[in-house]
Design a protein around this motif. Structure first.
Motif, PDB file in Angstrom:
ATOM      1  N   ASN A 156      44.470  44.519  45.928  1.00  0.00           N
ATOM      2  CA  ASN A 156      43.904  43.235  45.521  1.00  0.00           C
ATOM      3  C   ASN A 156      42.433  43.110  45.903  1.00  0.00           C
ATOM      4  O   ASN A 156      42.034  43.509  47.001  1.00  0.00           O
ATOM      5  CB  ASN A 156      44.657  42.078  46.184  1.00  0.00           C
ATOM      6  CG  ASN A 156      45.863  41.633  45.390  1.00  0.00           C
ATOM      7  OD1 ASN A 156      45.809  41.518  44.173  1.00  0.00           O
ATOM      8  ND2 ASN A 156      46.968  41.401  46.082  1.00  0.00           N
ATOM      9  N   SER A 193      41.615  47.138  34.831  1.00  0.00           N
ATOM     10  CA  SER A 193      41.003  46.482  35.992  1.00  0.00           C
ATOM     11  C   SER A 193      39.667  45.831  35.646  1.00  0.00           C
ATOM     12  O   SER A 193      38.654  46.101  36.294  1.00  0.00           O
ATOM     13  CB  SER A 193      40.813  47.496  37.125  1.00  0.00           C
ATOM     14  OG  SER A 193      42.047  48.036  37.525  1.00  0.00           O
ATOM     15  N   TRP A 244      44.234  42.446  40.735  1.00  0.00           N
ATOM     16  CA  TRP A 244      44.837  43.746  41.012  1.00  0.00           C
ATOM     17  C   TRP A 244      43.933  44.861  40.482  1.00  0.00           C
ATOM     18  O   TRP A 244      43.763  45.018  39.280  1.00  0.00           O
ATOM     19  CB  TRP A 244      46.210  43.803  40.365  1.00  0.00           C
ATOM     20  CG  TRP A 244      47.113  44.906  40.835  1.00  0.00           C
ATOM     21  CD1 TRP A 244      47.675  45.883  40.063  1.00  0.00           C
ATOM     22  CD2 TRP A 244      47.615  45.109  42.158  1.00  0.00           C
ATOM     23  NE1 TRP A 244      48.482  46.685  40.829  1.00  0.00           N
ATOM     24  CE2 TRP A 244      48.462  46.242  42.121  1.00  0.00           C
ATOM     25  CE3 TRP A 244      47.410  44.468  43.379  1.00  0.00           C
ATOM     26  CZ2 TRP A 244      49.104  46.727  43.261  1.00  0.00           C
ATOM     27  CZ3 TRP A 244      48.052  44.944  44.506  1.00  0.00           C
ATOM     28  CH2 TRP A 244      48.881  46.061  44.438  1.00  0.00           C
ATOM     29  N   ASN A 281      43.221  48.510  39.617  1.00  0.00           N
ATOM     30  CA  ASN A 281      44.027  49.684  39.281  1.00  0.00           C
ATOM     31  C   ASN A 281      43.139  50.691  38.561  1.00  0.00           C
ATOM     32  O   ASN A 281      42.048  50.993  39.020  1.00  0.00           O
ATOM     33  CB  ASN A 281      45.218  49.245  38.425  1.00  0.00           C
ATOM     34  CG  ASN A 281      46.383  50.213  38.486  1.00  0.00           C
ATOM     35  OD1 ASN A 281      46.198  51.415  38.636  1.00  0.00           O
ATOM     36  ND2 ASN A 281      47.585  49.695  38.354  1.00  0.00           N
TER      37      ASN A 281
END
Length: 293
Positions: free
Chosen positions: A244, A144, A137, A139
């Motif tokens: 993703n 991240s 994921w 972010n």
């Protein structure tokens, strides 16, 4: 001579294969009592399938080692924490598959019980050598960073590859991604920070998008920096939705399309026209396959 590297993605579809039982029972795992699965159990495995291990009474981590070698299985996180009852799974990359078929798999850790290990349906990997596959994921910067084991990078010879691509589900290209061997400048391989490689984003007919980075000599050198980890760092972009990232793939020059062999000197301009990727180089238009328009 500069080259443009373009790739045609292979659809990430499910593999049609029934589950294969590798272990069933109750095995008390500790550092002294690992579960060993011999190489013969992986003889019919296919890259893209998943290893799924069911456990109980866990409170620490699990390590997946190449049996009798003691290196980690390529393409996994550096640290894999498990707790309570559940399952741990990972996708078999080609380097991981080759290691397990040659030596076997060892599952070890600090006191938990394994009740089953299965080889199950996964997905077809993209063209090239996938060194990591999963779902991460992307972010904000602080949330991240995917830290993979060092074998993710060291299990392949980077000198044999011309480019790396990072597949994603963002549906856009205004985000940042970097690959590193450590946090020093010498460990920066490719990414949107700095001027280490040309980059472009391609979306193929199956809507599989990837950021692509040509591997320069500096990038290949950085990929071999001695370290205990391989890092992917991402940022979704200001005021953008998280998404993703699904694959990191190395590609050899012969796997590029025809345009990679086109003699070009000026900077290429890439854009979409009527839903088709168009590249203008030296005043000439090409499509994604390298054919002149």
């Amino acid at each position: 001579m500069k080259k443009i590297f373009l790739f045609v993605a292979v659809a990430a579809m499910s593999i049609s294969a029934s589950a294969t039982e590798l272990f069933s029972g109750s095995h008390q795992v500790s550092w002294d009592t690992p579960l060993n699965l011999e190489a013969a159990k992986f003889a019919d495995a296919v890259a893209g399938q998943k290893i799924v291990a069911a456990y109980t009474d866990a409170s620490d981590g699990i390590e997946c080692k190449v049996l009798d070698v003691w290196s980690m299985v390529p393409g996994l996180k550096k640290d894999n924490w498990i707790s309570g009852d559940g399952t741990f799974e990972f996708i078999l990359t080609q380097p991981a598959l080759e290691a397990l078929q040659a030596h076997g798999l060892q599952l070890v850790g600090n006191h938990f019980t394994l009740t089953s290990v299965e080889l199950v349906d996964g997905r077809v990997l993209h063209e090239g050598t996938t060194i990591w596959a999963g779902f991460f994921w992307a972010n904000d910067w602080e949330n991240s960073t995917l830290v993979l084991n060092k074998e993710t990078a060291t299990s392949v010879d980077w000198s044999g590859y011309s480019a790396v691509r990072v597949y994603h589900e963002a549906g856009r290209d205004n985000f940042e991604v970097n690959l590193r061997r450590n946090w020093d400048n010498a460990g920066f391989i490719v990414g949107t920070d700095g001027n280490f490689a040309e980059t472009m984003t391609v979306t193929d007919a199956e809507d599989h998008s990837y950021k692509e980075f040509a591997l320069t000599d500096d990038a290949r050198t950085a990929a071999t920096v001695e370290t205990d980890e391989f890092i992917m760092q991402c940022y979704k972009g200001d005021n953008q939705d998280a998404f993703n990232i699904t694959d990191i793939v190395l590609v050899m020059e012969e796997e590029t399309t025809a345009i990679s062999n086109t003699a070009v000197e000026s900077k290429a301009v890439k854009f979409f026209e009527n839903g088709q990727l168009v590249i203008i180089k030296n005043g000439v238009k090409y499509n994604a396959l390298g054919a002149q328009l």
